[in-house]
Design a protein around this motif. Sequence first.
Motif, short mmCIF file in Angstrom:
data_model
loop_
_atom_site.label_atom_id
_atom_site.label_comp_id
_atom_site.label_asym_id
_atom_site.label_seq_id
_atom_site.Cartn_x
_atom_site.Cartn_y
_atom_site.Cartn_z
N THR A 1 0.84 -1.20 0.00
CA THR A 1 0.00 0.00 0.00
C THR A 1 0.88 1.25 0.00
OG1 THR A 1 -0.12 -0.17 2.38
CG2 THR A 1 -2.02 -1.01 1.15
N TYR A 2 0.42 2.24 -0.73
CA TYR A 2 1.16 3.49 -0.86
C TYR A 2 0.29 4.63 -0.36
CZ TYR A 2 4.07 0.76 -4.13
OH TYR A 2 4.89 -0.18 -4.69
N ASN A 3 0.93 5.70 0.07
CA ASN A 3 0.19 6.88 0.55
C ASN A 3 0.14 8.01 -0.45
OD1 ASN A 3 -0.29 5.80 3.17
ND2 ASN A 3 1.87 6.18 3.63
N THR A 4 1.12 8.07 -1.35
CA THR A 4 1.23 9.24 -2.23
C THR A 4 1.09 8.90 -3.70
OG1 THR A 4 3.63 9.06 -2.46
CG2 THR A 4 2.80 10.34 -0.57
N ILE A 5 1.01 7.60 -3.99
CA ILE A 5 0.83 7.16 -5.38
C ILE A 5 -0.23 6.06 -5.40
CG2 ILE A 5 3.24 7.67 -6.01
CD1 ILE A 5 3.73 4.60 -6.00
N LEU A 6 -0.72 5.76 -6.59
CA LEU A 6 -1.57 4.59 -6.80
C LEU A 6 -0.82 3.66 -7.74
CD1 LEU A 6 -4.92 6.48 -7.57
CD2 LEU A 6 -4.25 5.45 -5.38
N ALA A 7 -0.89 2.37 -7.49
CA ALA A 7 -0.23 1.41 -8.37
C ALA A 7 -1.23 0.32 -8.69
CB ALA A 7 1.00 0.83 -7.71
N GLU A 8 -1.38 0.00 -9.96
CA GLU A 8 -2.41 -0.94 -10.38
C GLU A 8 -1.92 -1.74 -11.57
OE1 GLU A 8 -5.06 0.16 -13.12
OE2 GLU A 8 -6.28 -1.64 -12.73
N LEU A 9 -2.17 -3.06 -11.52
CA LEU A 9 -1.77 -3.91 -12.65
C LEU A 9 -3.00 -4.56 -13.25
CD1 LEU A 9 0.49 -5.42 -14.30
CD2 LEU A 9 0.40 -7.17 -12.52
N SER A 10 -3.24 -4.33 -14.53
CA SER A 10 -4.31 -5.06 -15.21
C SER A 10 -3.99 -5.16 -16.69
CB SER A 10 -5.68 -4.42 -14.99
OG SER A 10 -5.79 -3.22 -15.70
N GLN A 11 -4.37 -6.28 -17.28
CA GLN A 11 -4.12 -6.58 -18.71
C GLN A 11 -2.64 -6.39 -19.07
OE1 GLN A 11 -7.35 -3.77 -20.04
NE2 GLN A 11 -7.68 -5.39 -21.54
N GLY A 12 -1.77 -6.72 -18.13
CA GLY A 12 -0.33 -6.62 -18.40
C GLY A 12 0.22 -5.21 -18.30
N PHE B 1 1.06 -1.97 -15.97
CA PHE B 1 1.28 -1.47 -14.62
C PHE B 1 1.13 0.06 -14.66
CE2 PHE B 1 3.60 0.09 -11.02
CZ PHE B 1 3.50 -0.89 -10.04
N THR B 2 0.09 0.56 -14.00
CA THR B 2 -0.16 2.01 -14.02
C THR B 2 0.24 2.62 -12.68
OG1 THR B 2 -1.98 1.68 -15.56
CG2 THR B 2 -1.90 3.80 -14.43
N LEU B 3 1.11 3.62 -12.75
CA LEU B 3 1.59 4.31 -11.56
C LEU B 3 1.05 5.75 -11.64
CD1 LEU B 3 5.34 4.28 -10.43
CD2 LEU B 3 3.70 6.06 -9.89
N VAL C 1 2.75 2.58 -17.30
CA VAL C 1 2.19 3.91 -17.59
C VAL C 1 2.40 4.79 -16.36
CG1 VAL C 1 0.07 5.22 -18.03
CG2 VAL C 1 0.44 3.05 -19.21
N LEU C 2 2.94 5.97 -16.58
CA LEU C 2 3.10 6.97 -15.51
C LEU C 2 2.15 8.13 -15.79
CD1 LEU C 2 4.73 8.09 -13.05
CD2 LEU C 2 6.32 9.09 -14.71
N THR C 3 1.35 8.50 -14.78
CA THR C 3 0.42 9.61 -14.96
C THR C 3 0.18 10.30 -13.62
OG1 THR C 3 -1.68 10.25 -16.01
CG2 THR C 3 -1.72 8.24 -14.67
N GLY C 4 -0.69 11.32 -13.63
CA GLY C 4 -0.98 12.05 -12.41
C GLY C 4 -2.48 12.10 -12.14
N ALA C 5 -2.85 12.19 -10.87
CA ALA C 5 -4.27 12.33 -10.51
C ALA C 5 -4.65 13.81 -10.51
CB ALA C 5 -4.49 11.73 -9.12
N GLY C 6 -5.89 14.09 -10.88
CA GLY C 6 -6.37 15.47 -10.83
C GLY C 6 -5.96 16.28 -12.04
N LYS C 7 -5.81 17.60 -11.83
CA LYS C 7 -5.62 18.46 -13.01
C LYS C 7 -4.16 18.66 -13.39
CE LYS C 7 -6.05 23.00 -10.71
NZ LYS C 7 -5.02 23.89 -11.21
N GLY C 8 -3.22 18.27 -12.54
CA GLY C 8 -1.81 18.42 -12.90
C GLY C 8 -1.16 17.06 -13.11
N PHE C 9 -0.06 17.06 -13.88
CA PHE C 9 0.74 15.83 -13.96
C PHE C 9 1.73 15.82 -12.79
CE2 PHE C 9 4.83 13.91 -15.25
CZ PHE C 9 4.43 12.58 -15.24
#
Length: 261
Positions: free
Chosen positions: A2-13, A15-17, A53-61
């Motif tokens: 578990t992370y506090n400042t990022i989300l990490a998810e794996l699906s369909q091969g 890995f989205t951070l 995949v590296l991305t950001g939550a909300g309106k900023g990257f």
Amino acid sequence: MTYNTILAELSQGVFTLTLNRPDKLNALNDAVAAEVQAALKSAERDETARCIVLTGAGKGFCAGQDLDALRNRPDELSFRQHLLKTYHPIAAKLRSIEKPVLCAINGAAAGAGLGLALACDIRYAAAGAKLRFAFSGIGLAPDTGASFFLPRLMGLSRALEFAYTNDPVTAEEALTLGLVNKVVPAEELQAAVRALAVRLAQAPTKALGLTKRAMNAALNFNIDQALDYEAHLQEVAGHTEDHREGVAAFLDKRPPKFKGK
Ligand code: LHQ
């Protein structure tokens, strides 16, 4: 994990951070850096993760270093040690992971945040997102690989202009400058990146990884060195299961089913 400042998810091969401090434009601090490092390490090790995949939550990257964290910094803070511990290992890892690494620039990217985006293999940006050098705006020199990537992507003189003026460029300008690969309406960005990521997660991962290794190395090679290294890497690729499968599928006139090895 578990992370506090990022989300990490794996699906369909894939890995989205996702950098996940949306109220701070996902600005970076030591905690974010440690979690991104840990997540990338697990994505690198996990054979079922075949695209990142590296991305950001909300309106900023990512707005780069969280400047609030610098407000009461001790005089003796070592900028060098800070970078060696935090953002530089991330930029290095994004370049050395032998899997495709995509970046969805969902909003503003600045400073070290821009450096992280530029360290990825392929960038799609949301229309309206802005990219800013930022370092010169606060009296700093580039870090997180910005001095390496910017002149290579946009040319030396344009890179220096971007750095000296600190004027932001729009996603659309970034496309013509070669800083991003594609501009997509904001509401379609994640789906567009996901579609490419899922496709690349079914590609011959080992061969793509060797391709990345070859092109990373060739940035510093002459033609003879590049040819020699290509011959060496093809020796490896030529003995993968995916190479056999690719040739068999072509001759059978069917789509290949790559396993990534
Ligand atoms: C921020 C930040 C931010 C905190 C916007 N921190 N709050 C540095 C130091 C030490 C060692 C090693 O490495 C580094 C590396 C670096 O990254 S240096 C560069 C640090 N980053 C910057 O200087 C970027 C400063 N920000 C900007 O240029 C703009 O804010 C960008 C282009 C990111 C976004 O522009 P806008 O979309 O127009 O948003 P805004 O400027 O209105 O900002 C929104 C809010 O976010 C605002 O707060 P407020 O309370 O007024 O809503 C900003 O203060 C805050 N913010 N960046 N890095």
